[in-house]
Design an enzyme around this catalytic site. Sequence first.
Site, short mmCIF file in Angstrom:
data_model
loop_
_atom_site.label_atom_id
_atom_site.label_comp_id
_atom_site.label_asym_id
_atom_site.label_seq_id
_atom_site.Cartn_x
_atom_site.Cartn_y
_atom_site.Cartn_z
N TYR A 706 0.79 -1.24 0.00
CA TYR A 706 0.00 0.00 0.00
C TYR A 706 0.81 1.28 0.00
O TYR A 706 0.28 2.34 -0.30
CB TYR A 706 -0.94 0.02 1.21
N LEU A 707 2.06 1.19 0.41
CA LEU A 707 2.83 2.42 0.55
C LEU A 707 3.71 2.66 -0.66
O LEU A 707 4.58 1.83 -0.98
CB LEU A 707 3.70 2.33 1.81
#
Length: 748
Positions: A706-707
């Site tokens: 997600y990052l």
Amino acid sequence: MSGDHSHNEDQIDGGSRFNDSHKHKDKQHKHKDHKKDKEREKSKHGNSDHKDSSDKKHRDKEKEKEKMKHKDGSADKHKDKHKEKKMKSLDGKVKKEKENGFASPQVKPEPEEDFYHSPKIEKTLKRERDVDIDSEFKPKKLKIENDKKVKKRKQEDEDIKPKKTRNKPGVADGKKKAKNEPEEKWKWWEEERATDGSKWKFLEHRGPVFAPPYDPLPNNIRFFYDGKQMKLSPEAEEVATFFGKMLDHDYTTKDIFRKNFFKDWKKEMNAEEKGKITDLKKCNFSEINDYFKAQSEARKAKTKDQKLKLKEENERLLQEYGFCIMDNHRERIANFRIEPPGLFRGRGDHPKMGMLKRRTRPKDIIINCSKDSKHPDPPPGTKWKEVRHDNKVTWLVSWTENIQGSIKYIMLNPSSRIKGEKDWQKYETARRLKKCVERLRTQYREDWKSKEMRIRQRAVALYFIDKLALRAGNEKEEGETADTVGCCSLRVEHIKLYPENDGQEFVVEFDFLGKDSIRYYNKVPVEKRVFKNLQLFMENKEKDDDLFDRLNTSVLNKHLQELMDGLTAKVFRTFNASITLQQQLVHLTSADENPTAKILSYNRANRAVAILCNHQRALPKTFEKSMQNLQAKIDTKRDQLVDAKRDVKSSKADAKVRRDEKSKKSVEAKKKALERIEDQLMKLEVQATDREENKQIALGTSKLNYLDPRISVAWCKKWDIPVEKIYNKTQREKFAWAMDMAEEDYEF
DNA sequence: TAGTAAACTTAGCAGTTCTTGA
DNA sequence: TCAAGAACTGCTAAGTTTACTA
């Protein structure tokens, strides 16, 4: 931290959420026959969503409902039959309402570039359409598909244009000249991408590695039934070992697991065994269990040489089967081994847990590679199910598993070009969302007031997805999987409304099982309009009715697609995770911190995201003990510190008296030792803090999925922290593109 | 167009390997 | 050198989204 994400306070302040957040062991949500009940209920209540309630509690609610009646009233005379039917009519409306220029364009046919025809293939019912795509021309479908793809591809290309174009000669024609060249790091992100929807032009691999054949138990390992020794047939024995191996696991105490196992085991028994073995409780697998434990011990006790040999053998296998040649480059394969047979371990209360996962054989395997490659050979005396040449997909090998009937794949490692490009593109889509998220937020806030129930539901759901990073929540087939939900599939029983709670107004309490049956528990204050809408959505519904009965993920995603090209529900999760990391890093990092403290700040920022995304883990079994050990180390270090300080003091005094070079040096040495101990103590204390804060939170999932890695890389560059402190080797390989392109001023 | 299959991403667990410190 | 435990990796289940068919 506000900016783009003004509600972040709620998101990262997951404190209350995590304290009592854990995996549900008990079946908390009985959802059997839920759909049927719901339908029954719906016909009972008729147009319950829209009709006036006799209990007029809130004036404004009544007003809103009145509006609903005007809009939906007459049409709702159909008494809300099935949700599915409702959705049909809804979709029609969606089309009409297109207002922002994204309505389905009229498309013109484009010639299909068709250079990867499938060879003659024995068609199987299940997957023949893959073959059809290649071998049949279907103008209408292809016309639309092509255009869609072209549009999508154009957007993707906009998203990830290479910084500089440096085409290597010979790359495009995809020949296998580079096969054994030890490859220098290939910067695929500096090259042009294919624009025809093809995923590769040349693909060659060695096929999968199969699970080793069953190795029967030695004669001295006995199975007992009803206290009497019984020799099992090899087929039955193999399945018995699957159960025997798991005796120490919780699974084998669960009724569903035992029931499913026994049912499938009986299918493997011969007539005699079937006749004798009628009760699982009377089966004694303990010797089998002991045998496998001993095997495992023996493996650990192997000599260095033996271990080295095993390692070399594994390495050989990896070199042979673990790589493929894709478009001139040797790329690592993620999972080249076929899943071995065993008992299915579904998560949560999975109705199929314990079922026999059967052995996959060559005849089950579909090979995908390019026509002009050397196809992998099946093991002697066997045949592949099919060899196909479909360069519109990324998988190398596939087979259908027998538990859910779903397809499993062998694909490339995250460090490969094909995965990296997709990953990069994912973050670019999230960055595009950043640019228009305020517009979208304004719109869904406006939609909370809509006259149409479906639009209100869509808007409230979207608010949750945005604010709380909930997953989309697809509908699931009942009885096939554990009863878990996401945003669109939330039921009335999953939320509680508190007009006032702990001094806050309009609080919603969420309590449900999400992906992997991980509990999501959160209490959040919401805007008044959201609260009122939720009250409306819940009116006249039973606890197992859908909260958003006029919404599903496909409707939601269709809407999102109209708002922004490429936007789907999960983009919000990526966007909110990345923006939260970026904001938290700014907020938490201070220039005067030492590197250890900076890394703690990074981990805290990462943690904020993991909490937002509800990435939990079970408390490690050894947590208490390892914490105690760490504390003991800290105590020892503190004692050392006291001693070291005393040493410095006395040596200073000594030096004052002696005034010679030797004692001066001694003071310096003691001072250095003191500094070292102080530093060590600080590191240990930071480690303890970090570990304590992290005990039930998994950082890895968000970091990996997600990052936006460029945020982390930029942060490392800015603060001069080695990227190795943030990403391990595997992660660095996956994010090579980001490490190469992100400068310290990168902004998500 | 709805329903479903296929494709691909995300997820936690558990086994293995590496690191640390006695 | 060895044990403990931390870190890493592989595995595979469980999601989401996209593609395709009826």
